[in-house]
Design a protein around this motif. Structure first.
Motif, PDB file in Angstrom:
ATOM      1  N   GLN A 141       0.838  -1.199   0.000  1.00 47.95           N
ATOM      2  CA  GLN A 141       0.000   0.000   0.000  1.00 47.95           C
ATOM      3  C   GLN A 141       0.875   1.251   0.000  1.00 47.95           C
ATOM      4  O   GLN A 141       0.576   2.229  -0.699  1.00 47.95           O
ATOM      5  CB  GLN A 141      -0.967  -0.014   1.188  1.00 47.95           C
ATOM      6  CG  GLN A 141      -2.075  -1.037   1.010  1.00 47.95           C
ATOM      7  CD  GLN A 141      -2.863  -1.327   2.283  1.00 47.95           C
ATOM      8  OE1 GLN A 141      -2.400  -1.108   3.396  1.00 47.95           O
ATOM      9  NE2 GLN A 141      -4.067  -1.839   2.109  1.00 47.95           N
ATOM     10  N   LYS A 198       2.231   1.558  -3.498  1.00 49.03           N
ATOM     11  CA  LYS A 198       1.233   2.110  -4.413  1.00 49.03           C
ATOM     12  C   LYS A 198       1.174   3.627  -4.266  1.00 49.03           C
ATOM     13  O   LYS A 198       1.116   4.362  -5.258  1.00 49.03           O
ATOM     14  CB  LYS A 198      -0.138   1.479  -4.140  1.00 49.03           C
ATOM     15  CG  LYS A 198      -1.307   2.133  -4.866  1.00 49.03           C
ATOM     16  CD  LYS A 198      -1.206   2.087  -6.367  1.00 49.03           C
ATOM     17  CE  LYS A 198      -2.463   2.661  -7.009  1.00 49.03           C
ATOM     18  NZ  LYS A 198      -2.174   3.450  -8.185  1.00 49.03           N
ATOM     19  N   THR A 235       2.092   6.232  -7.246  1.00 46.07           N
ATOM     20  CA  THR A 235       1.164   7.284  -7.658  1.00 46.07           C
ATOM     21  C   THR A 235       1.832   8.650  -7.563  1.00 46.07           C
ATOM     22  O   THR A 235       1.677   9.498  -8.453  1.00 46.07           O
ATOM     23  CB  THR A 235      -0.110   7.232  -6.791  1.00 46.07           C
ATOM     24  OG1 THR A 235      -0.715   5.938  -6.950  1.00 46.07           O
ATOM     25  CG2 THR A 235      -1.100   8.306  -7.185  1.00 46.07           C
ATOM     26  N   ASN A 287      -4.813  -7.529  -6.377  1.00 47.05           N
ATOM     27  CA  ASN A 287      -5.375  -6.293  -6.934  1.00 47.05           C
ATOM     28  C   ASN A 287      -4.403  -5.132  -6.790  1.00 47.05           C
ATOM     29  O   ASN A 287      -4.230  -4.326  -7.711  1.00 47.05           O
ATOM     30  CB  ASN A 287      -6.702  -5.952  -6.252  1.00 47.05           C
ATOM     31  CG  ASN A 287      -7.802  -6.938  -6.606  1.00 47.05           C
ATOM     32  OD1 ASN A 287      -7.769  -7.576  -7.653  1.00 47.05           O
ATOM     33  ND2 ASN A 287      -8.772  -7.066  -5.731  1.00 47.05           N
ATOM     34  N   LEU A 288      -3.777  -5.047  -5.632  1.00 49.21           N
ATOM     35  CA  LEU A 288      -2.826  -3.964  -5.380  1.00 49.21           C
ATOM     36  C   LEU A 288      -1.614  -4.076  -6.292  1.00 49.21           C
ATOM     37  O   LEU A 288      -1.135  -3.074  -6.849  1.00 49.21           O
ATOM     38  CB  LEU A 288      -2.406  -3.983  -3.910  1.00 49.21           C
ATOM     39  CG  LEU A 288      -1.660  -2.792  -3.364  1.00 49.21           C
ATOM     40  CD1 LEU A 288      -2.394  -1.486  -3.612  1.00 49.21           C
ATOM     41  CD2 LEU A 288      -1.433  -2.972  -1.862  1.00 49.21           C
ATOM     42  N   ASP A 326      -2.492  -2.832  -9.684  1.00 50.60           N
ATOM     43  CA  ASP A 326      -2.526  -1.364  -9.694  1.00 50.60           C
ATOM     44  C   ASP A 326      -1.115  -0.777  -9.747  1.00 50.60           C
ATOM     45  O   ASP A 326      -0.854   0.174 -10.488  1.00 50.60           O
ATOM     46  CB  ASP A 326      -3.248  -0.829  -8.457  1.00 50.60           C
ATOM     47  CG  ASP A 326      -4.748  -1.097  -8.467  1.00 50.60           C
ATOM     48  OD1 ASP A 326      -5.292  -1.452  -9.532  1.00 50.60           O
ATOM     49  OD2 ASP A 326      -5.364  -0.950  -7.388  1.00 50.60           O
ATOM     50  N   ALA A 335       0.366  -1.279 -13.201  1.00 48.13           N
ATOM     51  CA  ALA A 335      -0.186  -0.317 -14.164  1.00 48.13           C
ATOM     52  C   ALA A 335       0.491   1.047 -14.012  1.00 48.13           C
ATOM     53  O   ALA A 335       0.873   1.667 -15.015  1.00 48.13           O
ATOM     54  CB  ALA A 335      -1.700  -0.193 -13.980  1.00 48.13           C
ATOM     55  N   ASP A 336       0.626   1.509 -12.777  1.00 46.65           N
ATOM     56  CA  ASP A 336       1.320   2.788 -12.544  1.00 46.65           C
ATOM     57  C   ASP A 336       2.770   2.708 -12.995  1.00 46.65           C
ATOM     58  O   ASP A 336       3.293   3.641 -13.609  1.00 46.65           O
ATOM     59  CB  ASP A 336       1.283   3.175 -11.055  1.00 46.65           C
ATOM     60  CG  ASP A 336      -0.028   3.823 -10.646  1.00 46.65           C
ATOM     61  OD1 ASP A 336      -0.895   4.057 -11.514  1.00 46.65           O
ATOM     62  OD2 ASP A 336      -0.184   4.092  -9.437  1.00 46.65           O
TER      63      ASP A 336
END
Length: 161
Positions: free
Chosen positions: A21, A24, A28, A112-113, A116, A119-120
């Motif tokens: 987390q 992520k 971002t 899922n994380l 994500d 993708a970033d």
């Protein structure tokens, strides 16, 4: 089966989830920095990007350590319950329904994380090569070269092995 062994595995997954987390959030933040520069915005300090990349690298090292330890716990559990590999299907009959739902949930959250973050990072990699790498040819700054190297190293390491 030793219940505390399985609880340690679940706790380890939760620790990894917390670190991912943070990863992520940093991915971002990195993407926002690169998008701002790519859009022709005012360039912020490259040390900001360097700090993001160094934090991400530190997180990857912590995650790798947790992951190695979890694999050892999983191997030990597999030996105890006489299964070849740690899979949800393989451990289901050896744990309570509550524990099964908990591990299934945390693994789904991790998956899922990770998707994500990937993708970033794919966007980051494209923008990084467009924004940072060309200007690094012009700059003689050693810190910029370190940023590039830290990012390449972070991209080489798989998030969950």
């Amino acid at each position: 089966m030793e219940d505390s062994l399985f609880k340690n595995i679940i706790n380890n997954f939760h620790q990894q989830l917390g670190l991912y987390q943070e990863m992520k959030s940093l991915a971002t933040e990195q993407l926002a920095w690169l998008e701002k520069i790519a859009a022709g915005g005012q360039e912020t300090s490259r040390s900001d990007l360097n700090n993001i990349l160094l934090k991400r690298q530190e997180l990857m090292e912590q995650i790798s350590e947790l992951n190695r330890f979890n694999h050892k716990l999983q191997e030990k559990l597999c030996q105890q319950v006489n299964i070849e590999e740690f899979t949800l299907a393989g451990i289901k009959i050896h744990i309570t329904d509550h524990d099964y739902r908990e591990v299934e949930k945390v693994l789904a959250e991790l998956g899922n994380l990770l998707a994500d973050i990937l993708a970033d990072d794919q966007k980051n990699q494209v923008l990084f090569s467009q924004v940072v790498v060309p200007s690094s040819r012009e700059a003689s700054s050693k810190s910029l070269q370190q940023v590039s190297q830290a990012y390449r190293e972070a991209m080489k390491k798989p998030p969950l092995t």
